[in-house]
Enzyme design. Structure first.
Site, PDB file in Angstrom:
ATOM      1  N   GLY A 119       0.842  -1.187   0.000  1.00 22.71           N
ATOM      2  CA  GLY A 119       0.000   0.000   0.000  1.00 22.71           C
ATOM      3  C   GLY A 119       0.875   1.233   0.000  1.00 22.71           C
TER       4      GLY A 119
ATOM      5  N   TYR B 143       3.985  -3.075   2.491  1.00 28.11           N
ATOM      6  CA  TYR B 143       3.290  -2.367   3.572  1.00 28.11           C
ATOM      7  C   TYR B 143       2.752  -3.363   4.597  1.00 28.11           C
ATOM      8  CZ  TYR B 143      -0.175   0.602   5.918  1.00 28.11           C
ATOM      9  OH  TYR B 143      -0.897   1.291   6.857  1.00 28.11           O
TER      10      TYR B 143
ATOM     11  N   GLU C 159       4.522 -11.270  -6.242  1.00 28.44           N
ATOM     12  CA  GLU C 159       3.439 -11.500  -7.211  1.00 28.44           C
ATOM     13  C   GLU C 159       3.789 -11.046  -8.631  1.00 28.44           C
ATOM     14  OE1 GLU C 159       3.546  -9.392  -4.747  1.00 28.44           O
ATOM     15  OE2 GLU C 159       2.515  -7.505  -5.126  1.00 28.44           O
TER      16      GLU C 159
ATOM     17  N   SER D 297     -24.975 -13.590 -25.910  1.00 25.36           N
ATOM     18  CA  SER D 297     -24.411 -12.844 -27.038  1.00 25.36           C
ATOM     19  C   SER D 297     -23.454 -13.710 -27.843  1.00 25.36           C
ATOM     20  CB  SER D 297     -23.625 -11.646 -26.490  1.00 25.36           C
ATOM     21  OG  SER D 297     -22.530 -12.125 -25.721  1.00 25.36           O
ATOM     22  N   GLY D 298     -23.120 -14.878 -27.311  1.00 24.28           N
ATOM     23  CA  GLY D 298     -22.112 -15.704 -27.979  1.00 24.28           C
ATOM     24  C   GLY D 298     -20.729 -15.488 -27.389  1.00 24.28           C
ATOM     25  N   GLY D 299     -20.596 -14.500 -26.515  1.00 20.03           N
ATOM     26  CA  GLY D 299     -19.307 -14.262 -25.858  1.00 20.03           C
ATOM     27  C   GLY D 299     -19.069 -15.317 -24.796  1.00 20.03           C
ATOM     28  N   VAL D 300     -17.793 -15.482 -24.433  1.00 21.58           N
ATOM     29  CA  VAL D 300     -17.461 -16.591 -23.535  1.00 21.58           C
ATOM     30  C   VAL D 300     -18.052 -16.381 -22.137  1.00 21.58           C
ATOM     31  CG1 VAL D 300     -15.180 -15.641 -22.947  1.00 21.58           C
ATOM     32  CG2 VAL D 300     -15.581 -18.064 -22.686  1.00 21.58           C
TER      33      VAL D 300
ATOM     34  N   SER E  99     -20.880 -14.686 -21.006  1.00 15.07           N
ATOM     35  CA  SER E  99     -22.310 -14.972 -20.859  1.00 15.07           C
ATOM     36  C   SER E  99     -22.593 -16.436 -21.160  1.00 15.07           C
ATOM     37  CB  SER E  99     -23.158 -14.039 -21.731  1.00 15.07           C
ATOM     38  OG  SER E  99     -22.947 -14.285 -23.097  1.00 15.07           O
ATOM     39  N   SER E 100     -21.796 -17.028 -22.051  1.00 12.46           N
ATOM     40  CA  SER E 100     -22.017 -18.441 -22.384  1.00 12.46           C
ATOM     41  C   SER E 100     -21.741 -19.334 -21.185  1.00 12.46           C
ATOM     42  CB  SER E 100     -21.100 -18.872 -23.532  1.00 12.46           C
ATOM     43  OG  SER E 100     -21.381 -18.118 -24.675  1.00 12.46           O
TER      44      SER E 100
ATOM     45  N   LYS F 230     -10.797 -13.857 -16.487  1.00 19.28           N
ATOM     46  CA  LYS F 230     -11.239 -14.309 -17.810  1.00 19.28           C
ATOM     47  C   LYS F 230     -10.647 -15.671 -18.205  1.00 19.28           C
ATOM     48  CE  LYS F 230     -12.860 -12.802 -22.032  1.00 19.28           C
ATOM     49  NZ  LYS F 230     -14.089 -12.029 -22.022  1.00 19.28           N
TER      50      LYS F 230
END
Ligand code: XMP
Length: 531
Positions: free
Chosen positions: A73, A101, A189, A241-244, A246-247, A385
């Site tokens: 931080g 931090y 990280e 919509s065909g997007g990954v 929402s599918s 994603k």
């Protein structure tokens, strides 16, 4: 570390997690890389979530985490207004790793000495391990790491052993194994700390006793169970919509509540070639998901007539979409629940949210309004994603769907730029897009690119010479970018022979096109889409 003030950020509600899943919670003290810490922990096979540093102690106790990580931080632990580390957090009997931090706060609270160093330490540093202890066991004596701090720990608190140092950090790592408390001044990280993942893994396995068996697929059973609990015997609608995203959200919901779910696919005519058929085939035919396909192409085109301004197009498509969606919802009895493919990054980027009962516009095709009173079902709220892609693959989704590049809600309408969207222009763009996708896939580059698409300047014609004759035709721009999250993007260095092949096919196979250009603009200063 510098970063946003985490105290103002609301984070997602409790994760979909079976009670026997181990989790490590990352408490966000405002570090630039806090989200990445959760990410790296998950890569080690332990479920992890980012929470605000001041999350109520009872919530932490209730979740019985296997470990806690305190992020970096921007503050100085001794400055007024610095986000405080509550000492009770160190007394829960849960192992704690402080990073930057987080380490300084741990030292400060437990009686160590933290002060501003004569020199800051920003960038790559050399870490020397004097005593590996539990945390740094098996690591090289010397290694490089990313440091980003001005304050430093000069003396560890009583009971701690110092493990390592760097030029500007006399105590760059410490531990008190009896109490299960660990601290590192550097950032494990980020890629600039090559052994960072091993150090996190040691904390998780040796420090917290995690079995490291979590995978994104483990989310499936938990999410299904959670959806069942939320929805009961209620009816659910999903705009597909065909997007990954929402599918995958739709498939999880279908697995949970079967035919209580109806998916609505609105074909607004701005899709790419064959896309509507592919969505229908994937869901209705392959998975047996109840799917209403609405052919609204004429409606949308009529609504777009005469609209030339980018925001005008978005608004026209958005409001028409809402109308169609509402009509379909009414037709199937106004379901109470709406499934959305909201991702973890959406939740964090938009400053959080509590999953309340109204809809946020930015995830939706064109943007659903906030006064539609659905209750949201968001099974992907805790996933990144690429984790969603893994879940999709585990659910049996085709590779094509799993790896589909993002496609904007308003579709090809915002790629017919600077002029009216007409059927003729959409047809040209659809053909051009098809050729580009075919060539990008054939070159094996489809997955590497965040997006690749064509743009058609609607009102621009240029002169050419074809077959000894003058031509006066459209220009197609090729746009291809690499990106992690679309917030920034780099124009893709496509191989020249690929660009040459696409260019020649576009001109030879689409008679209205006689010129091809390549967009070499990154984001910023450009956006990915032209409109
Ligand atoms: P820009 O053009 O802002 O786009 O760099 C960032 C990402 O968002 C996509 N995009 C949209 N997606 N509805 C969507 O669902 C929209 O209105 C929209 N506009 C842009 C774009 O394709 C890129 O991935």
């Amino acid at each position: 570390m510098t970063g946003p003030d985490a105290a103002t950020v609301e984070l997602p509600p409790a994760a979909p997690r079976a009670s026997d899943t181990q989790e490590v919670l990352v408490l966000d003290f405002g570090g630039q890389y806090s989200q990445l810490i959760a990410r790296r922990v998950r890569e080690q096979g332990v479920f992890s979530e980012l929470l605000p540093h001041d999350v109520p102690l009872d919530e932490i106790r209730g979740r019985a985490p296997a470990g806690l990580i305190l992020s970096g931080g921007p503050s100085s632990v001794y400055s007024p207004g610095a986000p405080p580390l509550r000492p009770e957090l160190l007394e829960l009997g849960v192992p704690v790793l402080g990073i930057c931090y987080g380490m300084q706060a741990m030292a400060y609270v437990l009686g160590g000495r933290v002060e501003g160093a004569p020199k800051g330490e920003f960038g790559r540093s050399r870490l020397t391990v004097h005593e590996p202890g539990r945390l740094l066991q098996g690591l090289p004596h010397e290694q490089s790491c990313l440091m980003s701090h001005r304050d430093t720990v000069f003396a560890p608190p009583p009971g701690f052993r110092a493990l390592a140092s760097s030029d500007e950090s006399p105590v760059a790592a410490f531990e008190d194994t009896a109490r299960g408390l660990y601290g590192i001044q550097f950032h494990p990280e980020v890629d600039l700390t090559p052994h960072g993942s091993e150090i996190l893994a040691r904390f998780l396995s040796e420090g917290c006793g995690c079995d490291m068996s979590w995978t994104p697929e483990s989310v499936i059973d938990e999410a299904v169970e959670r959806i069942r609990r939320q929805v009961g015997d209620g009816r659910v609608i999903c705009g597909l919509s065909g997007g990954v995203d929402s599918s995958v959200a739709a498939l999880l919901t279908h697995r949970a509540v079967g035919d209580q779910l109806t998916c609505v696919f609105v074909d607004h005519g701005m899709m790419r070639r064959n896309e509507g058929d592919q969505v229908i085939a994937a869901f209705r035919d392959a998975f047996g998901v109840p799917l209403v396909a609405v052919d609204a192409r004429e409606r949308f085109l009529a609504r777009l007539a005469g609209v030339t301004e980018p925001e005008g197009k978005r608004k026209a498509i958005g409001s028409e979409f809402i109308r169609v969606f509402e009509e379909e919802a009414a037709r199937i009895g106004n379901p109470r629940y709406l499934v959305q493919g909201t991702l973890y990054s959406d939740v964090i980027e938009s400053g959080g949210g509590t999953g309340a009962a109204t809809i946020k516009s930015h995830h939706n095709v064109g943007g659903l309004p906030t006064d539609l009173s659905f209750e949201l079902v968001e099974p992907l709220r805790t996933l990144f994603k690429d984790e969603v892609r893994e879940v999709g693959a585990a659910l049996g989704m085709s590779e094509r769907l799993v790896w589909r590049q993002p496609f904007p809600g308003p579709g090809l309408a915002i790629r017919v730029v600077g002029g009216e969207v007409t059927e003729e222009r959409l047809a040209i763009l659809r053909d051009a897009d098809f050729i580009l996708q075919e060539e990008v896939r054939a070159a094996g580059l489809y997955r590497e690119l965040w997006q690749s698409f064509c743009v058609l300047p609607a009102e621009l014609r240029t002169v050419g010479v074809q077959g000894d004759e003058r031509s006066y035709g459209y220009v197609i721009a090729i746009r291809a970018v690499t990106s992690q999250d679309a917030m920034t993007a780099e124009w893709a260095r496509l191989p020249h022979d690929l660009v040459a092949r696409v260019s020649s096919r576009l001109i030879n196979e689409i008679s209205a096109v006689n010129r091809v250009v390549l967009d070499v603009t990154s984001k910023p200063p450009g956006t990915i889409e032209w409109e």
